[in-house]
Design a protein around this motif. Sequence first.
Motif, PDB file in Angstrom:
ATOM      1  N   ILE A   1       0.835  -1.207   0.000  1.00  0.00           N
ATOM      2  CA  ILE A   1       0.000   0.000   0.000  1.00  0.00           C
ATOM      3  C   ILE A   1       0.868   1.253   0.000  1.00  0.00           C
ATOM      4  O   ILE A   1       0.576   2.230  -0.706  1.00  0.00           O
TER       5      ILE A   1
ATOM      6  N   ALA B   1      -6.168   0.636  -5.396  1.00  0.00           N
ATOM      7  CA  ALA B   1      -6.905  -0.179  -4.426  1.00  0.00           C
ATOM      8  C   ALA B   1      -7.823  -1.166  -5.133  1.00  0.00           C
ATOM      9  O   ALA B   1      -7.900  -2.351  -4.767  1.00  0.00           O
TER      10      ALA B   1
ATOM     11  N   TYR C   1      -8.745  -2.018   0.215  1.00  0.00           N
ATOM     12  CA  TYR C   1      -7.499  -2.669   0.628  1.00  0.00           C
ATOM     13  C   TYR C   1      -7.754  -3.652   1.773  1.00  0.00           C
ATOM     14  O   TYR C   1      -7.122  -4.720   1.842  1.00  0.00           O
TER      15      TYR C   1
END
Length: 249
Positions: free
Chosen positions: A107, A167, A235
């Motif tokens: 991320i 995402a 996510y």
Amino acid sequence: MMYLTKVSLLDVVAKQFRFKLKSFRGMFTSLMLLQVMAILFSLGGEGGGGGGSDTFSYDMKFYSGNIIMAFMLIWAFISAIVVTTQAYRYDDYAFVANRLSSHLANILFLGWASVIGGVTFALASQSLKLSVLFLKDREFIESHPLTLLQMTEGLAATILYLFLFTAIGYLVGMLVQWNKIFMIILPGLLFGSLFLNVLLGSESTFVIDIGQFFVRETSFLLFTLKVLLASALTYGIAAWVSNSLEVRK
């Protein structure tokens, strides 16, 4: 005497992040190539008009960064899918890591890629203006000059849109890694809904409705909150799906 050193989660994530910056350098090369292609496509303009009289005539064309942005959203989506592939997931086993640190590093990397994408998009948009001036041999008139605040918000919005698409791509990639049947189900749902709406004569689709939820937001603060919450949720679901993936032995 031997001592055991406890490695913190932050240290592991930082090491994985630096490793991914080196491993995915080709991703940024592809970004530059796509932007060059997008600029070339954009040189044709996105509509226009013309007119005149006995004494003069004029020709008008509209240029924008929409095509460049579309290319970059596709890049963000595909790049996130690549990060989830099995070969790259196994690279994390070079570290004393777990799924949490791996997801956080991914991320963080995709967030950094979104920032790079947003900044280079601004540069590519300016390059398009210069290309029109020098290659098209015509005067470029900016219809809506932007203030510094509007430019800053535009840059931030671009980064947020790219992060949202990473995402979505990350979730799609994890679903495909979990079960290959999603390679058929997801495109089928997308194109099936579009085909159904064409048959019903509806101008609204599920995908369009979701897009409008973000695009029509007039408050930049609310837009930011929407994107960040949606990205966090996406996510989070991807991380939950990854728990079902096989553990490497």
